[in-house]
Design a protein around this motif. Structure first.
Motif, PDB file in Angstrom:
ATOM      1  N   GLN A  41       0.838  -1.195   0.000  1.00  0.00           N
ATOM      2  CA  GLN A  41       0.000   0.000   0.000  1.00  0.00           C
ATOM      3  C   GLN A  41       0.873   1.245   0.000  1.00  0.00           C
ATOM      4  OE1 GLN A  41      -2.475  -0.485   3.467  1.00  0.00           O
ATOM      5  NE2 GLN A  41      -4.176  -1.167   2.186  1.00  0.00           N
ATOM      6  N   VAL A  42       0.485   2.224  -0.814  1.00  0.00           N
ATOM      7  CA  VAL A  42       1.247   3.464  -0.916  1.00  0.00           C
ATOM      8  C   VAL A  42       0.291   4.655  -0.954  1.00  0.00           C
ATOM      9  CG1 VAL A  42       3.164   2.399  -2.154  1.00  0.00           C
ATOM     10  CG2 VAL A  42       1.270   3.379  -3.438  1.00  0.00           C
ATOM     11  N   VAL A  43       0.841   5.824  -0.748  1.00  0.00           N
ATOM     12  CA  VAL A  43       0.117   7.073  -0.920  1.00  0.00           C
ATOM     13  C   VAL A  43       0.697   7.736  -2.161  1.00  0.00           C
ATOM     14  CG1 VAL A  43      -0.364   9.342   0.055  1.00  0.00           C
ATOM     15  CG2 VAL A  43      -0.291   7.333   1.538  1.00  0.00           C
ATOM     16  N   PHE A  44      -0.156   8.120  -3.077  1.00  0.00           N
ATOM     17  CA  PHE A  44       0.294   8.737  -4.327  1.00  0.00           C
ATOM     18  C   PHE A  44       0.155  10.244  -4.206  1.00  0.00           C
ATOM     19  CE2 PHE A  44      -0.493  10.005  -8.826  1.00  0.00           C
ATOM     20  CZ  PHE A  44       0.746   9.659  -9.323  1.00  0.00           C
ATOM     21  N   ASP A  45       1.286  10.937  -4.084  1.00  0.00           N
ATOM     22  CA  ASP A  45       1.301  12.400  -4.010  1.00  0.00           C
ATOM     23  C   ASP A  45       1.689  12.923  -5.384  1.00  0.00           C
ATOM     24  OD1 ASP A  45       1.562  15.065  -3.483  1.00  0.00           O
ATOM     25  OD2 ASP A  45       3.196  14.847  -2.041  1.00  0.00           O
ATOM     26  N   ARG A  46       0.763  13.532  -6.057  1.00  0.00           N
ATOM     27  CA  ARG A  46       1.014  13.993  -7.417  1.00  0.00           C
ATOM     28  C   ARG A  46       1.725  15.333  -7.449  1.00  0.00           C
ATOM     29  NH1 ARG A  46      -3.382  17.157  -8.291  1.00  0.00           N
ATOM     30  NH2 ARG A  46      -4.966  16.858  -6.714  1.00  0.00           N
ATOM     31  N   GLY A  47       2.068  15.868  -6.299  1.00  0.00           N
ATOM     32  CA  GLY A  47       2.882  17.075  -6.226  1.00  0.00           C
ATOM     33  C   GLY A  47       2.259  18.300  -6.866  1.00  0.00           C
ATOM     34  N   GLY A  48       0.955  18.423  -6.808  1.00  0.00           N
ATOM     35  CA  GLY A  48       0.287  19.582  -7.372  1.00  0.00           C
ATOM     36  C   GLY A  48      -0.043  19.461  -8.841  1.00  0.00           C
ATOM     37  N   TYR A  49       0.420  18.398  -9.494  1.00  0.00           N
ATOM     38  CA  TYR A  49       0.111  18.204 -10.898  1.00  0.00           C
ATOM     39  C   TYR A  49      -1.301  17.647 -11.047  1.00  0.00           C
ATOM     40  CZ  TYR A  49       5.057  18.841 -11.847  1.00  0.00           C
ATOM     41  OH  TYR A  49       6.313  19.360 -11.945  1.00  0.00           O
ATOM     42  N   ARG A  50      -1.961  18.012 -12.130  1.00  0.00           N
ATOM     43  CA  ARG A  50      -3.300  17.492 -12.382  1.00  0.00           C
ATOM     44  C   ARG A  50      -3.225  15.995 -12.672  1.00  0.00           C
ATOM     45  NH1 ARG A  50      -6.068  20.950 -16.767  1.00  0.00           N
ATOM     46  NH2 ARG A  50      -7.806  19.637 -16.168  1.00  0.00           N
ATOM     47  N   TYR A  51      -4.280  15.280 -12.325  1.00  0.00           N
ATOM     48  CA  TYR A  51      -4.310  13.828 -12.480  1.00  0.00           C
ATOM     49  C   TYR A  51      -4.772  13.474 -13.891  1.00  0.00           C
ATOM     50  CZ  TYR A  51      -5.008   8.955 -11.250  1.00  0.00           C
ATOM     51  OH  TYR A  51      -4.934   7.589 -11.204  1.00  0.00           O
ATOM     52  N   ILE A  52      -3.932  13.800 -14.866  1.00  0.00           N
ATOM     53  CA  ILE A  52      -4.201  13.486 -16.266  1.00  0.00           C
ATOM     54  C   ILE A  52      -2.886  13.105 -16.925  1.00  0.00           C
ATOM     55  CG2 ILE A  52      -6.208  15.019 -16.487  1.00  0.00           C
ATOM     56  CD1 ILE A  52      -4.386  17.054 -17.838  1.00  0.00           C
ATOM     57  N   GLY A  53      -2.957  12.577 -18.112  1.00  0.00           N
ATOM     58  CA  GLY A  53      -1.771  12.301 -18.913  1.00  0.00           C
ATOM     59  C   GLY A  53      -0.772  11.368 -18.264  1.00  0.00           C
ATOM     60  N   ARG A  54       0.471  11.835 -18.186  1.00  0.00           N
ATOM     61  CA  ARG A  54       1.551  10.991 -17.674  1.00  0.00           C
ATOM     62  C   ARG A  54       1.406  10.679 -16.195  1.00  0.00           C
ATOM     63  NH1 ARG A  54       6.491  14.271 -19.866  1.00  0.00           N
ATOM     64  NH2 ARG A  54       5.028  15.535 -21.000  1.00  0.00           N
ATOM     65  N   VAL A  55       0.872  11.619 -15.426  1.00  0.00           N
ATOM     66  CA  VAL A  55       0.672  11.377 -13.989  1.00  0.00           C
ATOM     67  C   VAL A  55      -0.313  10.227 -13.806  1.00  0.00           C
ATOM     68  CG1 VAL A  55      -0.179  12.381 -11.838  1.00  0.00           C
ATOM     69  CG2 VAL A  55       1.206  13.765 -13.387  1.00  0.00           C
ATOM     70  N   LYS A  56      -1.404  10.261 -14.557  1.00  0.00           N
ATOM     71  CA  LYS A  56      -2.412   9.196 -14.485  1.00  0.00           C
ATOM     72  C   LYS A  56      -1.835   7.867 -14.990  1.00  0.00           C
ATOM     73  CE  LYS A  56      -7.154   8.152 -15.910  1.00  0.00           C
ATOM     74  NZ  LYS A  56      -6.930   6.778 -16.244  1.00  0.00           N
ATOM     75  N   ALA A  57      -1.054   7.920 -16.062  1.00  0.00           N
ATOM     76  CA  ALA A  57      -0.465   6.704 -16.624  1.00  0.00           C
ATOM     77  C   ALA A  57       0.488   6.050 -15.628  1.00  0.00           C
ATOM     78  CB  ALA A  57       0.269   7.022 -17.922  1.00  0.00           C
TER      79      ALA A  57
END
Length: 69
Positions: A41-57
């Motif tokens: 189990q992990v926590v996904f911190d996207r660092g302020g980036y929108r959850y689309i594109g490469r971040v989502k992939a």
């Protein structure tokens, strides 16, 4: 654990892939390495980036690899 698109292990798989496809491969590699260390189990911190594109992939690849967010 860590994974990057510039890892020697992943470079051969990156040729001819789009950046989004590369992000998915990095996510899968990250999940594989985390599972080897007993992390499920992990926590996904996207660092302020929108959850689309490469971040989502990247997140989708990690989920496919077996990590729970």
């Amino acid at each position: 654990t860590a994974a990057s698109s510039i890892d020697q292990e992943l470079r051969a798989k990156m040729d001819g892939k789009t950046k989004t496809e590369q992000a998915r491969l990095v996510g899968q590699a990250l999940a594989e390495r985390a599972k080897e260390k007993g992390i499920r189990q992990v926590v996904f911190d996207r660092g302020g980036y929108r959850y689309i594109g490469r971040v989502k992939a990247l997140a989708d690849g990690a989920r496919e690899g077996g990590l729970e967010f």
